[in-house]
Design an enzyme around this catalytic site. Sequence first.
Site, PDB file in Angstrom:
ATOM      1  N   ARG A  88      36.602  41.392  53.398  1.00  0.00           N
ATOM      2  CA  ARG A  88      36.530  40.207  52.902  1.00  0.00           C
ATOM      3  C   ARG A  88      36.428  39.177  53.917  1.00  0.00           C
ATOM      4  O   ARG A  88      37.333  38.885  54.576  1.00  0.00           O
ATOM      5  CB  ARG A  88      37.345  40.029  51.714  1.00  0.00           C
ATOM      6  N   ARG A 157      44.430  33.126  49.771  1.00  0.00           N
ATOM      7  CA  ARG A 157      43.012  33.695  49.457  1.00  0.00           C
ATOM      8  C   ARG A 157      41.971  32.647  49.823  1.00  0.00           C
ATOM      9  O   ARG A 157      42.428  31.581  50.245  1.00  0.00           O
ATOM     10  CB  ARG A 157      43.101  33.948  48.133  1.00  0.00           C
ATOM     11  N   LYS A 220      49.607  36.863  45.638  1.00  0.00           N
ATOM     12  CA  LYS A 220      48.541  36.064  46.107  1.00  0.00           C
ATOM     13  C   LYS A 220      48.725  34.741  45.267  1.00  0.00           C
ATOM     14  O   LYS A 220      49.231  34.571  44.397  1.00  0.00           O
ATOM     15  CB  LYS A 220      47.319  36.738  45.442  1.00  0.00           C
ATOM     16  N   LYS A 222      46.171  31.252  44.830  1.00  0.00           N
ATOM     17  CA  LYS A 222      44.559  30.904  44.625  1.00  0.00           C
ATOM     18  C   LYS A 222      44.480  29.307  44.457  1.00  0.00           C
ATOM     19  O   LYS A 222      44.816  28.966  43.548  1.00  0.00           O
ATOM     20  CB  LYS A 222      43.699  31.819  43.741  1.00  0.00           C
ATOM     21  N   CYS A 441      32.455  42.676  38.004  1.00  0.00           N
ATOM     22  CA  CYS A 441      33.174  42.992  39.295  1.00  0.00           C
ATOM     23  C   CYS A 441      32.747  44.205  39.877  1.00  0.00           C
ATOM     24  O   CYS A 441      31.815  45.151  39.397  1.00  0.00           O
ATOM     25  CB  CYS A 441      34.698  43.099  38.895  1.00  0.00           C
ATOM     26  N   CYS A 447      36.469  50.509  44.173  1.00  0.00           N
ATOM     27  CA  CYS A 447      37.643  49.876  43.785  1.00  0.00           C
ATOM     28  C   CYS A 447      38.737  51.030  43.159  1.00  0.00           C
ATOM     29  O   CYS A 447      38.395  51.804  42.429  1.00  0.00           O
ATOM     30  CB  CYS A 447      37.441  48.900  42.614  1.00  0.00           C
ATOM     31  N   CYS A 486      38.595  47.129  34.765  1.00  0.00           N
ATOM     32  CA  CYS A 486      39.890  47.205  34.323  1.00  0.00           C
ATOM     33  C   CYS A 486      40.498  45.769  33.982  1.00  0.00           C
ATOM     34  O   CYS A 486      39.746  44.855  34.145  1.00  0.00           O
ATOM     35  CB  CYS A 486      40.657  47.687  35.777  1.00  0.00           C
ATOM     36  N   CYS A 490      38.787  40.587  37.727  1.00  0.00           N
ATOM     37  CA  CYS A 490      37.913  39.974  38.881  1.00  0.00           C
ATOM     38  C   CYS A 490      36.713  39.208  38.589  1.00  0.00           C
ATOM     39  O   CYS A 490      36.495  38.428  39.375  1.00  0.00           O
ATOM     40  CB  CYS A 490      37.873  41.040  39.773  1.00  0.00           C
TER      41      CYS A 490
HETATM   42 FE1  SRM Z   1      40.320  41.083  42.524  1.00  0.00          FE
HETATM   43  C1  SRM Z   1      42.539  43.425  43.011  1.00  0.00           C
HETATM   44  C2  SRM Z   1      38.047  42.639  43.844  1.00  0.00           C
HETATM   45  C3  SRM Z   1      38.352  38.153  42.208  1.00  0.00           C
HETATM   46  C4  SRM Z   1      42.385  39.695  40.195  1.00  0.00           C
HETATM   47  N1  SRM Z   1      40.197  42.798  43.298  1.00  0.00           N
HETATM   48  C5  SRM Z   1      41.046  43.614  43.588  1.00  0.00           C
HETATM   49  C6  SRM Z   1      40.868  44.789  44.481  1.00  0.00           C
HETATM   50  C7  SRM Z   1      41.159  44.329  45.707  1.00  0.00           C
HETATM   51  C8  SRM Z   1      41.425  46.177  44.192  1.00  0.00           C
HETATM   52  C9  SRM Z   1      42.797  46.564  45.043  1.00  0.00           C
HETATM   53  O1  SRM Z   1      43.596  45.933  44.882  1.00  0.00           O
HETATM   54  O2  SRM Z   1      42.864  47.544  45.256  1.00  0.00           O
HETATM   55  C10 SRM Z   1      39.356  44.641  44.352  1.00  0.00           C
HETATM   56  C11 SRM Z   1      38.651  45.294  45.441  1.00  0.00           C
HETATM   57  C12 SRM Z   1      37.247  45.884  44.618  1.00  0.00           C
HETATM   58  C13 SRM Z   1      36.124  46.352  45.529  1.00  0.00           C
HETATM   59  O3  SRM Z   1      35.814  47.383  45.946  1.00  0.00           O
HETATM   60  O4  SRM Z   1      35.265  45.391  46.326  1.00  0.00           O
HETATM   61  C14 SRM Z   1      39.131  43.324  43.813  1.00  0.00           C
HETATM   62  N2  SRM Z   1      38.260  40.639  43.112  1.00  0.00           N
HETATM   63  C15 SRM Z   1      37.499  41.606  43.534  1.00  0.00           C
HETATM   64  C16 SRM Z   1      36.081  40.946  43.745  1.00  0.00           C
HETATM   65  C17 SRM Z   1      35.429  41.348  44.773  1.00  0.00           C
HETATM   66  C18 SRM Z   1      35.235  40.902  42.507  1.00  0.00           C
HETATM   67  C19 SRM Z   1      33.812  40.814  42.739  1.00  0.00           C
HETATM   68  O5  SRM Z   1      33.159  41.816  42.050  1.00  0.00           O
HETATM   69  O6  SRM Z   1      33.467  39.768  43.025  1.00  0.00           O
HETATM   70  C20 SRM Z   1      36.577  39.338  43.886  1.00  0.00           C
HETATM   71  C21 SRM Z   1      36.816  39.041  45.374  1.00  0.00           C
HETATM   72  C22 SRM Z   1      37.231  37.616  45.415  1.00  0.00           C
HETATM   73  C23 SRM Z   1      37.343  36.936  46.808  1.00  0.00           C
HETATM   74  O7  SRM Z   1      36.229  36.852  47.351  1.00  0.00           O
HETATM   75  O8  SRM Z   1      38.235  36.721  47.081  1.00  0.00           O
HETATM   76  C24 SRM Z   1      37.737  39.452  43.056  1.00  0.00           C
HETATM   77  N3  SRM Z   1      40.297  39.185  41.492  1.00  0.00           N
HETATM   78  C25 SRM Z   1      39.537  38.165  41.522  1.00  0.00           C
HETATM   79  C26 SRM Z   1      39.542  37.253  40.602  1.00  0.00           C
HETATM   80  C27 SRM Z   1      38.646  36.082  40.164  1.00  0.00           C
HETATM   81  C28 SRM Z   1      39.047  34.945  41.099  1.00  0.00           C
HETATM   82  O9  SRM Z   1      40.136  34.941  41.657  1.00  0.00           O
HETATM   83  O10 SRM Z   1      38.563  33.888  40.599  1.00  0.00           O
HETATM   84  C29 SRM Z   1      40.642  37.547  39.541  1.00  0.00           C
HETATM   85  C30 SRM Z   1      41.238  36.740  38.513  1.00  0.00           C
HETATM   86  C31 SRM Z   1      41.872  35.656  38.805  1.00  0.00           C
HETATM   87  C32 SRM Z   1      43.518  35.995  39.082  1.00  0.00           C
HETATM   88  O11 SRM Z   1      43.713  36.331  40.397  1.00  0.00           O
HETATM   89  O12 SRM Z   1      44.391  35.978  38.357  1.00  0.00           O
HETATM   90  C33 SRM Z   1      41.101  39.059  40.515  1.00  0.00           C
HETATM   91  N4  SRM Z   1      42.269  41.346  41.876  1.00  0.00           N
HETATM   92  C34 SRM Z   1      42.742  40.779  40.625  1.00  0.00           C
HETATM   93  C35 SRM Z   1      43.920  41.480  40.386  1.00  0.00           C
HETATM   94  C36 SRM Z   1      44.984  41.021  39.349  1.00  0.00           C
HETATM   95  C37 SRM Z   1      45.875  40.185  39.990  1.00  0.00           C
HETATM   96  C38 SRM Z   1      47.142  39.861  38.842  1.00  0.00           C
HETATM   97  O13 SRM Z   1      47.731  38.631  38.996  1.00  0.00           O
HETATM   98  O14 SRM Z   1      47.487  40.451  38.023  1.00  0.00           O
HETATM   99  C39 SRM Z   1      44.152  42.538  41.123  1.00  0.00           C
HETATM  100  C40 SRM Z   1      45.265  43.523  41.426  1.00  0.00           C
HETATM  101  C41 SRM Z   1      46.225  43.109  42.109  1.00  0.00           C
HETATM  102  O15 SRM Z   1      46.339  42.244  42.746  1.00  0.00           O
HETATM  103  O16 SRM Z   1      47.214  43.790  41.939  1.00  0.00           O
HETATM  104  C42 SRM Z   1      42.859  42.487  41.954  1.00  0.00           C
HETATM  105 FE1  SF4 Z   2      38.711  46.650  40.507  1.00  0.00          FE
HETATM  106 FE2  SF4 Z   2      39.702  45.831  38.172  1.00  0.00          FE
HETATM  107 FE3  SF4 Z   2      39.144  44.132  40.094  1.00  0.00          FE
HETATM  108 FE4  SF4 Z   2      37.027  45.381  38.837  1.00  0.00          FE
HETATM  109  S1  SF4 Z   2      38.834  43.956  37.639  1.00  0.00           S
HETATM  110  S2  SF4 Z   2      37.198  45.099  41.013  1.00  0.00           S
HETATM  111  S3  SF4 Z   2      37.912  47.365  38.423  1.00  0.00           S
HETATM  112  S4  SF4 Z   2      40.536  45.715  40.214  1.00  0.00           S
END
Ligand code: SRM
Ligand code: SF4
Length: 576
Positions: A88, A157, A220, A222, A441, A447, A486, A490
């Site tokens: 990323r 981030r 993390k 943000k 997402c 993922c 899930c 994201c």
């Molecule tokens: Fe996310 C984890 C993809 C934005 C909340 N996110 C992941 C992971 C890295 C899975 C992992 O931990 O193994 C995913 C990788 C999938 C893949 O194959 O690419 C993933 N997140 C994404 C992306 C690529 C979704 C997309 O389709 O665009 C976004 C990348 C953003 C970036 O450029 O940095 C992405 N993730 C978000 C957002 C939205 C935002 O930040 O505006 C959220 C919700 C906001 C938040 O953080 O509360 C988000 N991602 C999570 C979480 C839950 C965090 C939590 O507090 O519980 C995880 C899981 C974790 O961190 O344990 C996670």
């Molecule tokens: Fe993966 Fe869940 Fe984030 Fe979708 S919402 S990219 S399934 S961690």
Amino acid sequence: MDVKTQPDRSRDVSQPLDRLGPDETLKANSDYLRGTIKQSLADEVTAAVTAGDGKLMKFFGIYQQDDRDIRDERRRQKLEAAFSFMARVRLPGGVCSPSQWLKLDELGRAYGGDTLRLTTRQTFQLHRIMKHNLRPALQGLRDVLLDTKAACGDDTRGVMCTVNPDLSKLHAEVYTLARQASDHAAHRTGAYSEIWYGAERQDTDGPEEPFYGRTYMPRKFKIGFAIPPSNDIDVYSQDLGLIAIAQDGKLKGFNVGIGGGLGRTDQAPKTYPRLANVIGYIDADQLFPAIDAVMSVQRDYGDRVDRLHARFKYTIDDKGLDWIKGEIERRLGFAFAPAQPYTFTSNGDPLGWIKGEDGREHCTLFIQNGRVINTPDRPMMDGLRAIARVHKGTFRITPNQNLIISDIVPEDRPAIEALMKQYGLDEFETRSGLRLNAMACVALPTCGLAMAESERYLPDLITKIEVILNTHGLKDEPITIRMTGCPNGCARPYIAEIGLTGRAPGKYNLYLGGGFHGQRLNKMYLENVGESAILEALDKTLGHYARDRKSGERFGDFAIRAGYVAEVKEGRFFND
Ligand code: SRM
Ligand code: SF4
């Protein structure tokens, strides 16, 4: 902004190491994220890295993944999973130059499976990079002054910023600060250049991580900058959301929101999505001390034992908002001024052409779920490469996974417009309001946390919902729909008017009632249901909306007024 004027970033409170959870111990013992990553990369016996190194590599924007489509088959054949890596990019505010685009395109073709992915936080992801290609990929990024530092991991981030070309002077000011904030808050460890660029270890004058220390953040963190009236970044979902306040078209300062976060876990009721609270206003020149103060409070008081409870939102709810605000003010040495008035109108993107106040033109292209790829009917990747070869302005990735071809001087517009038509990039002109306001997402197959499809499924589901929309005369109605594979959220599904989060293959929770400009969380309407139940529910609620809505009433607001879901209020901030 002069970094020397910033307060000392050393830790005010240290948590005893013996009480830390396993990830904390890993960080503490990693020699500032070095771990054994070099050895893992050199190990030719496996395509993977060790579990510990995999965690540490997240701080460098890199995730180990495996192809889940073939996981079971490989297991049956007693083969190692099909490991590869996602990288990323750190791209504050989503802005890149044509030469950077061309490099990303080249790397995507060489190492990333002939595709690029634009993310919900305005950056690029390259998937499917083999271990031995990680260094060439990261060095390729370095050639165009890009890196992947802190794009994941327990740090800041990607720093988001409203992409708002029609307010160009104000945008330029805020975007500059967003970039500086990203540089300011990124980790400093020399491990990045040693591991990825082969640099020699340098002696440091002071501590290697003056702000983060050995254990970085608990989780993390943000940061995002919103420029009203656009709330495209969903400022209330950020740990630290900064809402630009302008006077006479120039930046004056920021309202400060803290404690947003969307992740939840179905089986862990103590986890919940939470919108940020706006705690006051700061002048623009107080921005960096304020970032330090807010982050240091979370660094020092965040839960370092239970990662499910380690985001800033839980620290705030545990300690109390007033206490946290007071502690931030104590560290700042002054009190926040009262929040200034502002109005958001939407968290979507205005698609198509607009002209900025400096006369330059900008065209927002619809990129379905941020997936840049060539398909037989739409060679999108080729088209964007062709545009990048002639374009003299910038590209801007939006927080809704779309792309702005930006800063086009009027005489260059015809050539770019012709390329858009030639490569089928002008589909924003014909798509439904629902599709243009959709996000999904990545989910399967890369993922590791996905429980259901998202990116590969939402387009087909929308085609079915479009039949319903046509029946009810709602084809052009902008309605936000967001799907995730899930509950992690994201694609920020809990703020959408229609939210879907995966529970199991083919099964989703359906949420209704989110605020159109990101001001309100939605609420679960149906739990763990399949496609037919989703379509039936949407036919009923959208049909009712078409018949009984008040003038200008949004679907999310209607879903609450009509009693389909209750309004989510408690402990959340609402801009009312
Ligand atoms: Fe996310 C984890 C993809 C934005 C909340 N996110 C992941 C992971 C890295 C899975 C992992 O931990 O193994 C995913 C990788 C999938 C893949 O194959 O690419 C993933 N997140 C994404 C992306 C690529 C979704 C997309 O389709 O665009 C976004 C990348 C953003 C970036 O450029 O940095 C992405 N993730 C978000 C957002 C939205 C935002 O930040 O505006 C959220 C919700 C906001 C938040 O953080 O509360 C988000 N991602 C999570 C979480 C839950 C965090 C939590 O507090 O519980 C995880 C899981 C974790 O961190 O344990 C996670
Ligand atoms: Fe993966 Fe869940 Fe984030 Fe979708 S919402 S990219 S399934 S961690």
